[in-house]
Motif scaffolding. Structure first.
Motif, mmCIF file in Angstrom:
data_model
loop_
_atom_site.group_PDB
_atom_site.id
_atom_site.type_symbol
_atom_site.label_atom_id
_atom_site.label_comp_id
_atom_site.label_asym_id
_atom_site.label_seq_id
_atom_site.Cartn_x
_atom_site.Cartn_y
_atom_site.Cartn_z
ATOM 1 N N VAL A 57 0.836 -1.208 0.000
ATOM 2 C CA VAL A 57 0.000 0.000 0.000
ATOM 3 C C VAL A 57 0.869 1.255 0.000
ATOM 4 N N LEU A 58 1.932 1.254 0.797
ATOM 5 C CA LEU A 58 2.788 2.435 0.928
ATOM 6 C C LEU A 58 3.669 2.668 -0.294
ATOM 7 N N THR A 59 4.165 1.571 -0.901
ATOM 8 C CA THR A 59 5.111 1.726 -2.009
ATOM 9 C C THR A 59 4.448 1.678 -3.383
ATOM 10 N N GLY A 60 3.354 0.930 -3.503
ATOM 11 C CA GLY A 60 2.721 0.775 -4.807
ATOM 12 C C GLY A 60 3.471 -0.165 -5.730
ATOM 13 N N ALA A 61 4.430 -0.939 -5.196
ATOM 14 C CA ALA A 61 5.232 -1.847 -6.014
ATOM 15 C C ALA A 61 4.420 -3.084 -6.378
ATOM 16 N N ALA A 62 4.431 -3.436 -7.670
ATOM 17 C CA ALA A 62 3.671 -4.596 -8.136
ATOM 18 C C ALA A 62 4.218 -5.882 -7.537
ATOM 19 N N SER A 63 5.546 -6.006 -7.472
ATOM 20 C CA SER A 63 6.152 -7.212 -6.914
ATOM 21 C C SER A 63 5.801 -7.372 -5.441
ATOM 22 N N MET A 64 5.689 -6.242 -4.730
ATOM 23 C CA MET A 64 5.341 -6.319 -3.315
ATOM 24 C C MET A 64 3.892 -6.776 -3.144
ATOM 25 N N LEU A 65 3.009 -6.311 -4.011
ATOM 26 C CA LEU A 65 1.622 -6.763 -3.948
ATOM 27 C C LEU A 65 1.531 -8.253 -4.265
ATOM 28 N N ALA A 137 6.443 3.193 -8.380
ATOM 29 C CA ALA A 137 6.469 2.916 -6.941
ATOM 30 C C ALA A 137 7.260 3.991 -6.203
ATOM 31 N N THR A 138 7.066 4.062 -4.893
ATOM 32 C CA THR A 138 7.799 5.009 -4.043
ATOM 33 C C THR A 138 8.241 4.293 -2.762
ATOM 34 N N ASP A 139 8.968 5.035 -1.909
ATOM 35 C CA ASP A 139 9.382 4.509 -0.601
ATOM 36 C C ASP A 139 10.016 3.124 -0.715
ATOM 37 N N PHE A 140 11.059 3.045 -1.544
ATOM 38 C CA PHE A 140 11.693 1.744 -1.785
ATOM 39 C C PHE A 140 12.333 1.174 -0.516
ATOM 40 N N GLY A 141 12.779 2.032 0.378
ATOM 41 C CA GLY A 141 13.409 1.554 1.612
ATOM 42 C C GLY A 141 12.460 0.681 2.426
ATOM 43 N N ALA A 206 12.695 -8.553 -4.827
ATOM 44 C CA ALA A 206 13.760 -7.606 -4.512
ATOM 45 C C ALA A 206 14.466 -7.139 -5.779
ATOM 46 N N VAL A 207 14.726 -8.085 -6.682
ATOM 47 C CA VAL A 207 15.383 -7.724 -7.953
ATOM 48 C C VAL A 207 14.461 -6.833 -8.781
ATOM 49 N N GLY A 208 13.182 -7.181 -8.867
ATOM 50 C CA GLY A 208 12.235 -6.385 -9.649
ATOM 51 C C GLY A 208 12.106 -4.971 -9.122
ATOM 52 N N ILE A 209 11.990 -4.841 -7.794
ATOM 53 C CA ILE A 209 11.872 -3.505 -7.193
ATOM 54 C C ILE A 209 13.170 -2.726 -7.355
ATOM 55 N N GLY A 210 14.295 -3.441 -7.203
ATOM 56 C CA GLY A 210 15.591 -2.777 -7.369
ATOM 57 C C GLY A 210 15.787 -2.233 -8.772
ATOM 58 N N LEU A 211 15.407 -3.022 -9.784
ATOM 59 C CA LEU A 211 15.514 -2.548 -11.170
ATOM 60 C C LEU A 211 14.539 -1.416 -11.455
ATOM 61 N N HIS A 212 13.377 -1.478 -10.814
ATOM 62 C CA HIS A 212 12.410 -0.384 -10.934
ATOM 63 C C HIS A 212 13.013 0.908 -10.398
ATOM 64 N N GLN A 213 13.644 0.821 -9.233
ATOM 65 C CA GLN A 213 14.253 2.011 -8.636
ATOM 66 C C GLN A 213 15.426 2.507 -9.466
ATOM 67 N N THR A 214 16.220 1.583 -9.992
ATOM 68 C CA THR A 214 17.428 1.970 -10.736
ATOM 69 C C THR A 214 17.111 2.554 -12.106
ATOM 70 N N THR A 215 16.188 1.909 -12.821
ATOM 71 C CA THR A 215 15.902 2.318 -14.194
ATOM 72 C C THR A 215 14.755 3.320 -14.296
ATOM 73 N N GLY A 216 13.906 3.366 -13.275
ATOM 74 C CA GLY A 216 12.735 4.230 -13.341
ATOM 75 C C GLY A 216 11.599 3.625 -14.125
ATOM 76 N N SER A 217 11.820 2.420 -14.668
ATOM 77 C CA SER A 217 10.782 1.738 -15.433
ATOM 78 C C SER A 217 10.010 0.779 -14.532
ATOM 79 N N THR A 218 8.700 0.696 -14.744
ATOM 80 C CA THR A 218 7.873 -0.235 -13.957
ATOM 81 C C THR A 218 7.865 -1.650 -14.534
ATOM 82 N N VAL A 219 8.460 -1.816 -15.705
ATOM 83 C CA VAL A 219 8.439 -3.124 -16.367
ATOM 84 C C VAL A 219 9.101 -4.220 -15.525
ATOM 85 N N PRO A 220 10.326 -4.001 -14.984
ATOM 86 C CA PRO A 220 10.940 -5.069 -14.173
ATOM 87 C C PRO A 220 10.087 -5.456 -12.967
ATOM 88 N N ASP A 221 9.455 -4.472 -12.350
ATOM 89 C CA ASP A 221 8.593 -4.738 -11.196
ATOM 90 C C ASP A 221 7.386 -5.576 -11.607
#
Length: 337
Positions: A57-65, A137-141, A206-221
């Motif tokens: 809910v806080l991050t909006g990351a697809a992999s986290m959901l 996504a946001t709040d990757f930490g 973790a890899v999907g979210i990390g690539l999302h944060q690094t590349t700015g693309s939501t595709v890896p997530d």
């Protein structure tokens, strides 16, 4: 005075077991430790599911959901597995003379179907939606922290499941994976594979979210979410197939068959064994059907008494729900261990 040993007809039942000692011990240990294994998994998955849901809910990351859906599916599955243990432990009665052991496969099958529908279905669906309608996504930490804690908790649960599996595999002289796939205890198999999939899924997320944060693309997530779903789908299909096999009446493996033939031949009343069928009636519960040639060629009345005594002796052992023996036909070939 002297030696006052009883005559042959007065001797107590022989102590030679029909099933090997390892199988008997395993049958006695299975229930309690399997329940502990499921209880540990339930506690871990419930904590993880709550944490992952909050993080999703806080991050909006697809992999986290996807991981949250995975953990909620696992939590629900542990409820089914605990129910399976309780239902299967009911004693035999008039309507179920062999007990309720196979209940464990019914409820474990429901758990596997739930894992497929909820875990795999939600993860893949949300991943595809994220590809079509991407949301950064946001709040990757927060996501990394929750994944790290989840990995530790899943590791604790996996350690308990693998410890039980290793101990049982050592008694059967099998590889751990081979034993987990072959074991008649579906709760151990379910927890082992679900926790293993959870650990792999956390790494994928973790890899999907990390690539999302690094590349700015939501595709890896999004792809990470889909991969987690595919992983859960594969595990669910394996679990469904194994429970199906035991529900329709899978026989014991060749190693246990050979051990049982050896033990039967060690009985003083049995000259040879010509038929043997060992069918699983539940977790570590065997129904033995066989045909034997009795030593000394007794008449019909005496033979019936000997067979009845053998059946009682076999059924009194841990892990054997019932035994049915008949006389061999003269032309039948002898079974060798």
């Amino acid at each position: 005075m002297g030696d006052e040993r009883p005559a042959d007809g007065e001797r107590g039942e022989p102590v030679v077991p029909v099933l090997p000692a390892g199988a008997a011990e395993q049958a006695q240990e299975t229930g309690g430790e399997s329940t502990l294994t499921v209880a540990v998994a339930f506690a871990a998955n419930l904590l993880i599911a709550v944490a992952k849901t909050a993080a999703a809910v806080l991050t909006g990351a697809a992999s986290m959901l996807a991981e949250a859906a995975h953990s909620w599916a696992d939590t629900g599955n542990e409820v089914f597995l605990l129910l399976a243990q309780r239902k299967a432990s009911r004693p035999a009665d008039r309507t179920h003379p062999f007990g309720y052991g196979r209940e464990v496969y019914v409820w474990s099958l429901f758990a596997a179907i739930g894992l497929f529908a909820v875990g795999a279905g939600v993860s893949i669906t949300h991943g595809v939606q994220e590809l079509v309608h991407p949301e950064p996504a946001t709040d990757f930490g927060i996501a990394y922290a929750v994944l790290a804690v989840s990995f530790v908790l899943e590791g604790v649960s996996f350690f308990q499941a693998s410890r039980q599996a290793k101990r049982s595999a050592a008694k059967r002289e099998q590889d751990v994976i081979e034993h987990v796939l072959a074991t008649s205890d579906p709760t151990v198999r379910a927890v082992f594979f679900e926790d293993a999939a959870a650990l792999v899924g956390i790494l994928i997320a973790a890899v999907g979210i990390g690539l999302h944060q690094t590349t700015g693309s939501t595709v890896p997530d999004a792809v990470g979410s889909i991969l987690v779903g595919v992983l859960l789908g594969v595990v669910a299909v394996v679990l469904i197939d194994r429970n199906r096999r035991f529900l329709v009446g899978q026989t014991a493996d060749e190693g246990l068959q050979r051990a049982a033939i050896t033990a039967l031949l060690e009985q003083p009343e049995i000259a040879r064994v010509t038929q043997l069928h060992l069918q699983y009636m539940g977790a570590q519960q065997i129904f033995l059907i066989g045909a034997v040639d009795l030593d000394g060629d007794p008449d019909e009345t005496e033979a019936s008494h000997v067979l009845a005594a053998l059946e009682r002796r076999i059924a009194a052992q841990p892990g054997v729900v019932a035994a049915v023996l008949s006389l061999s036909e003269p032309q039948e070939a002898s079974l060798q261990p």
